[in-house]
Design an enzyme around this catalytic site. Sequence first.
Site, mmCIF file in Angstrom:
data_model
loop_
_atom_site.group_PDB
_atom_site.id
_atom_site.type_symbol
_atom_site.label_atom_id
_atom_site.label_comp_id
_atom_site.label_asym_id
_atom_site.label_seq_id
_atom_site.Cartn_x
_atom_site.Cartn_y
_atom_site.Cartn_z
ATOM 1 N N LYS A 65 0.805 -1.222 0.000
ATOM 2 C CA LYS A 65 0.000 0.000 0.000
ATOM 3 C C LYS A 65 0.837 1.271 0.000
ATOM 4 O O LYS A 65 0.406 2.307 -0.519
ATOM 5 C CB LYS A 65 -0.938 -0.004 1.208
ATOM 6 C CG LYS A 65 -2.036 -1.055 1.128
ATOM 7 C CD LYS A 65 -2.888 -1.055 2.376
ATOM 8 C CE LYS A 65 -4.006 -2.078 2.281
ATOM 9 N NZ LYS A 65 -5.007 -1.753 1.255
ATOM 10 N N ARG A 111 -11.576 -6.229 4.633
ATOM 11 C CA ARG A 111 -12.233 -4.932 4.803
ATOM 12 C C ARG A 111 -11.206 -3.945 5.361
ATOM 13 O O ARG A 111 -11.435 -3.271 6.365
ATOM 14 C CB ARG A 111 -13.457 -5.065 5.716
ATOM 15 C CG ARG A 111 -13.220 -5.749 7.052
ATOM 16 C CD ARG A 111 -14.460 -5.638 7.946
ATOM 17 N NE ARG A 111 -14.280 -6.312 9.212
ATOM 18 C CZ ARG A 111 -14.705 -7.550 9.482
ATOM 19 N NH1 ARG A 111 -15.314 -8.264 8.547
ATOM 20 N NH2 ARG A 111 -14.516 -8.066 10.687
ATOM 21 N N MET A 112 -10.067 -3.874 4.674
ATOM 22 C CA MET A 112 -8.948 -3.062 5.150
ATOM 23 C C MET A 112 -9.331 -1.591 5.290
ATOM 24 O O MET A 112 -8.995 -0.937 6.268
ATOM 25 C CB MET A 112 -7.749 -3.208 4.211
ATOM 26 C CG MET A 112 -7.285 -4.652 4.015
ATOM 27 S SD MET A 112 -6.780 -5.481 5.531
ATOM 28 C CE MET A 112 -5.215 -4.676 5.833
ATOM 29 N N ASN A 139 -2.031 3.431 -7.404
ATOM 30 C CA ASN A 139 -3.482 3.392 -7.251
ATOM 31 C C ASN A 139 -3.900 4.435 -6.218
ATOM 32 O O ASN A 139 -3.409 4.432 -5.089
ATOM 33 C CB ASN A 139 -3.875 1.971 -6.804
ATOM 34 C CG ASN A 139 -5.361 1.744 -6.737
ATOM 35 O OD1 ASN A 139 -6.063 2.433 -6.018
ATOM 36 N ND2 ASN A 139 -5.837 0.732 -7.448
ATOM 37 N N SER A 175 -13.628 0.065 -4.418
ATOM 38 C CA SER A 175 -13.454 -0.705 -3.186
ATOM 39 C C SER A 175 -14.768 -0.720 -2.415
ATOM 40 O O SER A 175 -15.404 0.322 -2.249
ATOM 41 C CB SER A 175 -12.354 -0.098 -2.316
ATOM 42 O OG SER A 175 -12.367 -0.690 -1.032
ATOM 43 N N THR A 247 -12.763 -6.355 -5.761
ATOM 44 C CA THR A 247 -13.374 -7.464 -5.025
ATOM 45 C C THR A 247 -14.899 -7.364 -5.061
ATOM 46 O O THR A 247 -15.461 -6.322 -5.388
ATOM 47 C CB THR A 247 -12.902 -7.459 -3.570
ATOM 48 O OG1 THR A 247 -13.217 -6.187 -2.977
ATOM 49 C CG2 THR A 247 -11.397 -7.674 -3.487
ATOM 50 N N GLY A 297 -9.462 -13.617 -9.249
ATOM 51 C CA GLY A 297 -9.588 -15.066 -9.274
ATOM 52 C C GLY A 297 -8.511 -15.820 -10.011
ATOM 53 O O GLY A 297 -8.664 -17.016 -10.272
#
Length: 351
Positions: A65, A111-112, A139, A175, A247, A297
Amino acid sequence: MYSLARPFLFSLDAERAHALALRSIDTAYRTGTTALLARRPVPLPTPAFGLIFPNPVGLGAGLDKNGEHIDALFALGFGFVEIGTVTPRAQEGNPKPRMFRLPEYQAVINRMGFNNLGVDALVANVQRARRTGGLLGINIGKNKDTPNEEATSDYRYCMERVYPLADYITVNISSPNTAGLRELQEEQSLRRLISDLRETQEVLSAPHGKRVPMLVKVAPDLNDRDIDAAARVLADLAVDGVIATNTTVTRTLVANHPLAAEAGGLSGAPLLGQSTLVLRRLRARLPESIPLIGVGGINSGADAVAKMAAGASLVQCYSGLVYRGPQLIGECVNAIRRRREAPSGGAVSPL
């Protein structure tokens, strides 16, 4: 090597194992032993967004991150590494525990909540990195306490800070772990935000002497009408690329797992079909001048090929690395190489 370490890592809390794995990758890089973790794939140059990627397999955002592990990650053989999501100001993210493994499904729920040290810290880390071996994506997102009506200012600030350093920039509006963020994908909100950021992109290109591609990352939970609307906006505004997908909040394929009720985004093997459908639909509705990155995936070389067959120019892995380790990188590169060399390698599968 990873198969030996995995049982120990899986005995730890998922977030702690995540941090330990990154430290181990750093140690391998510093000691020159990365080859014990993964054999660097033979180059497979791939054009996209006006850039040439050393190979078409990248690391998805979320693992690094703050840009603290860039060189170690490149050493594993990625053709590109995407760092972030980063926000203007540092934020802690959601309370722990916030990451959960579902080994029976080769899946992860997180669920960061955009936990990061802020864009200035990321910039300092990128400036220190050697950055050999691949291209760097950054990002960007908004702080959780920034209302959607003011989101443009957060994205613009991040874009201005990272523009000189990024090979490409990804706008993360998908997100599920920042309240209300996905509302920015609604057609009018999306048009306002991306129009403003395209203007910022063009303004920045002159003083920096380069035009850094801007990509948009979308959710897998869009219905057909939403996908069509998003494609219309992204085509009208001529974005440089799209990443499909983030996700999912759906739990259909893991409904019987005891952790299925945990809030957050589901990634890993159960996401493959859903994310690839969105990818294929976007490819059918966007001009060929807008390349796509397929993510979601990928746990094998065959999964990477499925993304390419659905219209991706590049692919990204993340959760698959949790279950397969760094060997997944070379496996995907080699599978894509074989597809490219096959007589029908360029075909895109129909809707």
